[in-house]
Design an enzyme around this catalytic site. Structure first.
Site, short mmCIF file in Angstrom:
data_model
loop_
_atom_site.label_atom_id
_atom_site.label_comp_id
_atom_site.label_asym_id
_atom_site.label_seq_id
_atom_site.Cartn_x
_atom_site.Cartn_y
_atom_site.Cartn_z
CB THR A 208 -0.90 0.10 1.14
OG1 THR A 208 -0.06 0.05 2.41
CG2 THR A 208 -2.05 -1.09 1.26
CG ASN A 210 1.31 5.48 5.48
OD1 ASN A 210 0.19 5.75 5.63
ND2 ASN A 210 2.23 5.48 6.34
CD GLU A 257 -1.80 1.40 5.92
OE1 GLU A 257 -0.81 1.11 5.78
OE2 GLU A 257 -2.75 1.10 6.73
#
Length: 308
Positions: A208, A210, A257
């Site tokens: 992901t 962030n 995220e």
């Protein structure tokens, strides 16, 4: 579109103009109607259209600590206003001294002396001057004195709900991104820079990005969402977005995220935007990794369907 910092930036020899005034956070459908009306009337009169807005948000200056969640960052707000065909965006620094300007002085200094207003277009609930003492009726009286017209732009509503920045913030805060999009006329957007997180998503097979967002950004309620990830100069990517403290791993810091579908590049350091399409589910705590991974896989497929 010209961009001025302060109304004093109006050049010498500036002619008459049609002016509209407001914070315009979100540039939602109500704002679009008001600004659009000002642009149309300016073209009819053969003069320039000017949008006057403020930075920082007046609430933070008048009542420190009360800064509302921001629906559109300044650069994004300027882009949206420019897209409406405005000739000039005038951003007035909102200071304590400026907040104390009496309503009559507000009109004389800004609209008459500097912008040479031929017409002022405002919403029905427009207030101005020290302690918001001025209203549309006073503006009309002053217009007769100084030689400019005033036209009110009716509020925009749907099914009895008036579209306002406050209403949209409440939708975002509740995670109802579809209702927010209906009022905005486009998906609600959150922007930020990609920073390094715990990299647990990578370990789970779903790396992901962030996102470090602005401190006042209107971030949707904790949950999982379908969104479009927008990169500068690139095509939007479908993204499954998790907002919250990552309860399965006893997280404490609230994070945004995003897992970009069908993407394998490095996004660290990039400034991205997330356009929220749908709320998929609430945040949950899982007792083991396997059900969490299975749920993420389901979130990804629902995201693919939602943004297609």
């Amino acid at each position: 579109m010209q961009r001025w910092r302060g109304y004093e930036a109006a050049p010498g020899g500036w002619g008459r103009s049609v002016v509209t005034i407001g914070v315009f956070d979100g540039v939602h459908q109500g704002h679009q109607a008001t600004i659009g009306h000002a642009v149309a009337r300016a073209r009819e009169l053969g003069v320039k259209s000017v949008v006057v807005t403020f930075d920082p948000h007046p609430a933070e200056v008048v009542r420190p600590g009360s800064h509302p969640a921001v629906l559109t960052e300044p650069a994004r707000k300027a882009e949206l206003i420019e897209a409406l065909g405005v000739d000039v965006l005038c951003v007035v620094p909102f200071t304590v001294e400026f907040s104390r300007l009496p309503a009559e002085a507000f009109v004389h200094d800004i609209l008459v002396e500097h912008l040479h207003a031929a017409l002022v277009v405002v919403g029905d609930n427009f207030r101005f001057g020290h302690r918001a003492a001025g209203d549309v009726a006073l503006l009309e009286r002053l217009g007769r004195t100084f030689g400019f017209g005033v036209e009110g732009a009716p509020l925009v509503a749907e099914a009895g709900t008036v579209f306002s920045s406050t209403y949209i913030r409440s939708c975002v805060d509740a995670g109802d991104v579809r209702a927010a999009a209906a009022a905005l006329g486009r998906p609600h957007r959150v922007e930020g820079v990609v920073v390094r997180g715990d990299q647990r998503g990578r370990e789970l097979g779903y790396p992901t990005a962030n996102l470090l967002t602005h401190r006042y950004a209107a971030v949707p309620a904790d949950g999982v969402y379908a969104a479009r990830l927008v990169r500068r100069g690139g095509d939007p990517l479908a993204a499954a977005v998790s907002i919250g403290t990552n309860p399965t791993f006893s997280g404490r810091e609230r994070r945004v995220e995003a897992y970009a579908l069908d993407f394998s590049g490095d996004l660290y350091g990039e400034r991205l935007a997330l356009d929220f399409v749908a709320h998929l589910r609430e945040q949950r705590t899982y007792d083991a990794i396997e059900p969490l991974v299975a749920q993420i896989a389901e979130d990804v497929e629902r995201t693919r369907h939602a943004v297609s």
